[in-house]
Design a protein around this motif. Structure first.
Motif, PDB file in Angstrom:
ATOM      1  N   THR A 226      -2.374  29.145  10.494  1.00 33.54           N
ATOM      2  CA  THR A 226      -2.264  30.472  10.629  1.00 33.54           C
ATOM      3  C   THR A 226      -3.503  31.234  10.844  1.00 33.54           C
ATOM      4  N   GLY A 227      -4.506  30.775  10.103  1.00 32.91           N
ATOM      5  CA  GLY A 227      -5.772  31.421  10.212  1.00 32.91           C
ATOM      6  C   GLY A 227      -6.299  31.374  11.715  1.00 32.91           C
ATOM      7  N   ILE A 228      -6.247  30.396  12.460  1.00 29.95           N
ATOM      8  CA  ILE A 228      -6.519  30.144  14.134  1.00 29.95           C
ATOM      9  C   ILE A 228      -5.673  31.128  14.822  1.00 29.95           C
ATOM     10  N   LEU A 229      -4.366  31.026  14.484  1.00 29.60           N
ATOM     11  CA  LEU A 229      -3.681  31.774  15.206  1.00 29.60           C
ATOM     12  C   LEU A 229      -3.810  33.427  15.123  1.00 29.60           C
ATOM     13  N   LEU A 274       4.541  30.409   2.403  1.00 33.21           N
ATOM     14  CA  LEU A 274       4.229  29.077   3.050  1.00 33.21           C
ATOM     15  C   LEU A 274       4.337  27.878   2.146  1.00 33.21           C
ATOM     16  N   ASP A 275       3.887  28.269   0.875  1.00 31.54           N
ATOM     17  CA  ASP A 275       4.016  27.097  -0.336  1.00 31.54           C
ATOM     18  C   ASP A 275       5.764  27.140  -0.428  1.00 31.54           C
ATOM     19  N   ASP A 276       6.139  27.995  -0.369  1.00 30.74           N
ATOM     20  CA  ASP A 276       7.788  28.097  -0.835  1.00 30.74           C
ATOM     21  C   ASP A 276       8.680  27.140  -0.055  1.00 30.74           C
ATOM     22  N   VAL A 277       8.043  27.286   1.536  1.00 30.53           N
ATOM     23  CA  VAL A 277       8.857  26.443   2.373  1.00 30.53           C
ATOM     24  C   VAL A 277       8.425  25.155   2.416  1.00 30.53           C
ATOM     25  N   THR A 278       7.120  24.714   2.143  1.00 27.73           N
ATOM     26  CA  THR A 278       6.636  23.380   2.173  1.00 27.73           C
ATOM     27  C   THR A 278       7.112  22.542   0.739  1.00 27.73           C
ATOM     28  N   VAL A 279       7.008  23.319  -0.338  1.00 26.90           N
ATOM     29  CA  VAL A 279       7.670  22.718  -1.530  1.00 26.90           C
ATOM     30  C   VAL A 279       9.432  22.473  -1.532  1.00 26.90           C
ATOM     31  N   SER A 314      16.264  32.561   6.766  1.00 24.25           N
ATOM     32  CA  SER A 314      16.456  33.648   5.749  1.00 24.25           C
ATOM     33  C   SER A 314      14.744  34.026   5.387  1.00 24.25           C
ATOM     34  N   VAL A 315      13.936  33.505   5.458  1.00 28.16           N
ATOM     35  CA  VAL A 315      12.750  33.652   5.102  1.00 28.16           C
ATOM     36  C   VAL A 315      11.914  34.729   5.921  1.00 28.16           C
ATOM     37  N   VAL A 316      12.130  34.462   7.529  1.00 30.62           N
ATOM     38  CA  VAL A 316      11.649  35.352   8.359  1.00 30.62           C
ATOM     39  C   VAL A 316      12.445  36.562   8.346  1.00 30.62           C
ATOM     40  N   ASN A 317      13.489  36.604   7.938  1.00 29.70           N
ATOM     41  CA  ASN A 317      14.080  38.187   7.641  1.00 29.70           C
ATOM     42  C   ASN A 317      13.385  38.829   6.279  1.00 29.70           C
ATOM     43  N   THR A 318      13.064  38.101   5.453  1.00 28.31           N
ATOM     44  CA  THR A 318      12.303  38.541   4.139  1.00 28.31           C
ATOM     45  C   THR A 318      10.880  38.924   4.498  1.00 28.31           C
ATOM     46  N   ILE A 319      10.233  38.376   5.332  1.00 28.29           N
ATOM     47  CA  ILE A 319       8.792  38.778   5.811  1.00 28.29           C
ATOM     48  C   ILE A 319       9.027  40.120   6.553  1.00 28.29           C
ATOM     49  N   VAL A 320       9.782  40.390   7.502  1.00 25.39           N
ATOM     50  CA  VAL A 320      10.006  41.421   8.259  1.00 25.39           C
ATOM     51  C   VAL A 320      10.665  42.675   7.414  1.00 25.39           C
ATOM     52  N   LEU A 321      11.367  42.493   6.309  1.00 27.33           N
ATOM     53  CA  LEU A 321      11.722  43.400   5.559  1.00 27.33           C
ATOM     54  C   LEU A 321      10.658  44.009   4.375  1.00 27.33           C
ATOM     55  N   ALA A 322       9.938  42.993   3.967  1.00 35.06           N
ATOM     56  CA  ALA A 322       8.710  43.233   3.293  1.00 35.06           C
ATOM     57  C   ALA A 322       7.786  43.976   3.881  1.00 35.06           C
ATOM     58  N   TYR A 323       7.240  43.615   5.119  1.00 35.42           N
ATOM     59  CA  TYR A 323       6.438  44.688   5.879  1.00 35.42           C
ATOM     60  C   TYR A 323       7.312  46.003   6.240  1.00 35.42           C
ATOM     61  N   ALA A 324       8.342  46.029   6.464  1.00 35.77           N
ATOM     62  CA  ALA A 324       9.230  47.252   6.846  1.00 35.77           C
ATOM     63  C   ALA A 324       9.073  48.134   5.487  1.00 35.77           C
ATOM     64  N   ALA A 358       4.494  38.163  13.041  1.00 34.65           N
ATOM     65  CA  ALA A 358       4.647  37.303  14.249  1.00 34.65           C
ATOM     66  C   ALA A 358       3.902  36.002  13.703  1.00 34.65           C
ATOM     67  N   VAL A 359       2.756  36.340  13.359  1.00 33.75           N
ATOM     68  CA  VAL A 359       1.721  35.024  12.994  1.00 33.75           C
ATOM     69  C   VAL A 359       2.325  34.376  11.674  1.00 33.75           C
ATOM     70  N   ALA A 360       2.722  35.039  10.639  1.00 35.40           N
ATOM     71  CA  ALA A 360       3.058  34.475   9.512  1.00 35.40           C
ATOM     72  C   ALA A 360       4.363  33.750   9.783  1.00 35.40           C
ATOM     73  N   THR A 361       5.130  34.265  10.724  1.00 29.21           N
ATOM     74  CA  THR A 361       6.545  33.401  11.309  1.00 29.21           C
ATOM     75  C   THR A 361       6.083  32.318  11.840  1.00 29.21           C
ATOM     76  N   LEU A 362       5.104  32.304  12.707  1.00 30.37           N
ATOM     77  CA  LEU A 362       4.727  30.890  13.621  1.00 30.37           C
ATOM     78  C   LEU A 362       4.315  30.108  12.567  1.00 30.37           C
ATOM     79  N   GLY A 363       3.522  30.406  11.506  1.00 31.58           N
ATOM     80  CA  GLY A 363       2.969  29.328  10.460  1.00 31.58           C
ATOM     81  C   GLY A 363       4.290  28.714   9.675  1.00 31.58           C
TER      82      GLY A 363
END
Length: 387
Positions: A226-229, A274-279, A314-324, A358-363
């Protein structure tokens, strides 16, 4: 059956310890060394303030209203007049007078409310101005309710989650922010701080297990990605990080690299999801392996990936709604304006939020196959040794 489970637990424990010694311990040592290297050793000099006004707390004892001047139109339920404010809780505390604040964004004042005042030195003498409400008591009640609800529902896990939240807050306040103010690279500080938060919080919250170790490895890998992207994208799109009055003021008055601060914000903001998804992926693979020991690598990877796809959607939608939600005033301005859609989207203010999402979603998308593959591989090795 009991002997098999005991043997499985012993093998998992041995595998976990070997993995921790081979991978996690070196990562922890490197993270601690980086923390020590970047840790701010000098107090940050305060920013020169143009106003030397003293801030005081008080309680409104009475409010006297009067008609507003023709050139002063109050907003909403605001009124013109004078408030008498007692500075302190003692009966003989000083009582001062201050004009009721008016204008866009000024707080409406009523009798009995706790307020914040500024004491101003003027040629005519000392003047007072009400600038805000006190919120300490309300925030304390809300924090206590949050902690009690978390512990009541999560019990021991809820308590460890609170401890992890405390570690996160401490590292952000004591390391990340002072190190950036001290002139260190914001992106480097964000990666090191996020790694320290991840190593501490994941093991503290979920325990020292093979599943948690896999989640740590997956999170660290995807956090680096994510940092590189984010660095490549921000540079390619020529984003400066200065999109409003606050960011411009921070960059100019404190001399901070705002592009680097933008990258740091993307990395730190991505860590929580990220840690939510990986756990979740690591735990899913573990449960599948225990439910059906006959599953091999491909079976575990395929079944857990299907769960991961649903989770990502579901998480991608959460990210977009949080930023919105955080950018709702900006969205209102965009809709109210007459600019074309292409002009709006490519504007730096909007483009910056698109890059964040977008970058958070790619990660996150990368986190599912990487963590699932690591978890399936380790579980297969554990099952092979217990066979």
């Amino acid at each position: 059956m009991g002997g098999h489970h005991a043997r499985h637990g012993v093998e998992e424990s041995l595998s976990m310890r070997r993995l921790a010694l081979a991978v996690i311990v070196p990562i922890a040592v490197i993270t601690l060394a980086a923390l020590a290297w970047l840790w701010p050793t000098e107090d940050v000099a305060p920013v020169d303030q143009q106003s030397s006004a003293e801030q005081l707390n008080g309680r409104v004892t009475s409010v006297e209203t009067e008609p507003c001047p023709p050139d002063q139109e109050p907003a909403g339920d605001q009124r013109c007049g004078t408030a008498r404010v007692r500075l302190g809780d003692a009966a003989d505390a000083e009582v001062v007078e201050a004009p009721l604040p008016t204008g866009q964004g000024a707080p409406p004042i009523a009798e009995g409310e706790d307020v914040v005042l500024l004491r101003l030195e003027a040629p005519e003498g000392v003047e007072y101005a009400i600038v805000d409400h006190q919120r300490g008591r309300g925030l304390t009640v809300l924090t206590i309710a949050f902690a009690l609800a978390l512990v009541a529902f999560g019990r021991w896990r809820g308590l460890t989650a609170l401890a992890g939240l405390g570690v996160t807050f401490a590292l952000l306040v004591l390391f990340v922010v002072p190190a950036i103010l001290g002139g260190e690279s914001p992106l480097l500080v964000a990666i090191v701080g996020s790694a320290a938060i991840m190593l501490t919080v994941l093991y503290l919250t979920h325990g020292f297990s093979l599943s948690t170790t896999v989640a740590v490895l997956g999170t660290l890998t995807c956090l680096t990605l994510t940092g590189i992207l984010s660095a490549v994208t921000v540079s390619a799109l020529h984003l400066t990080g200065m999109t409003d009055d606050i960011s411009t003021s921070v960059g100019m008055s404190l001399g901070i690299n705002m592009q680097g601060l933008l990258l740091a914000g993307i990395v730190i903001g991505s860590l929580g999801v990220l840690d939510d998804v990986t756990v979740t992926q690591a735990a899913t693979v573990t449960e599948l392996a225990q439910a059906n020991p006959a599953y091999g690598f491909r079976d575990l990877y395929g079944a857990a990936s299907r769960v991961g796809r649903s989770h990502i959607a579901s998480v991608v939608n959460t990210i977009v709604l949080a930023y919105a939600g955080s950018s709702l005033p900006l969205l209102i301005l965009i809709v109210a304006g007459d600019d074309s859609l292409g002009g709006v989207v490519t504007d730096q203010v909007v483009a910056q939020e698109i890059v964040r999402s977008a970058v958070a979603t790619l990660g996150l998308v990368a986190a599912v196959p990487i963590t699932t593959a690591l978890a399936a591989f380790t579980q297969q090795r554990v099952q092979a040794r217990t066979a």
